[in-house]
Design a protein around this motif. Sequence first.
Motif, PDB file in Angstrom:
ATOM      1  N   GLU A  12     -21.670 -14.026   5.731  1.00  0.00           N
ATOM      2  CA  GLU A  12     -20.584 -13.737   4.795  1.00  0.00           C
ATOM      3  C   GLU A  12     -19.661 -12.677   5.388  1.00  0.00           C
ATOM      4  O   GLU A  12     -20.111 -11.786   6.097  1.00  0.00           O
ATOM      5  N   ALA A  20     -16.898 -14.529   9.585  1.00  0.00           N
ATOM      6  CA  ALA A  20     -18.273 -14.818   9.154  1.00  0.00           C
ATOM      7  C   ALA A  20     -19.022 -15.569  10.256  1.00  0.00           C
ATOM      8  O   ALA A  20     -20.185 -15.280  10.540  1.00  0.00           O
ATOM      9  N   ARG A  56     -17.927 -17.467   3.085  1.00  0.00           N
ATOM     10  CA  ARG A  56     -19.309 -17.751   3.476  1.00  0.00           C
ATOM     11  C   ARG A  56     -19.369 -19.002   4.350  1.00  0.00           C
ATOM     12  O   ARG A  56     -18.640 -19.967   4.107  1.00  0.00           O
TER      13      ARG A  56
END
Length: 66
Positions: A12, A20, A56
Amino acid sequence: MSVVKVIEIMAESTKSWEDATDTAVEKASKSVDNISSAWVQDQSVKVENGKVTAYRVTLKISFGIK
């Protein structure tokens, strides 16, 4: 003949999906040797009060084994 193992990891970032992904590969490389590729399997965002607060990713990390 070479043998490759694949693991799935999640990461994340508050900046971007690319950040990420970079973070996931960097952290995985601290405990996994010989990483040869990473495939972004899924992307999603965390939303709070109508705003995106985190990006994410779910990655498949491939690495050679002996």
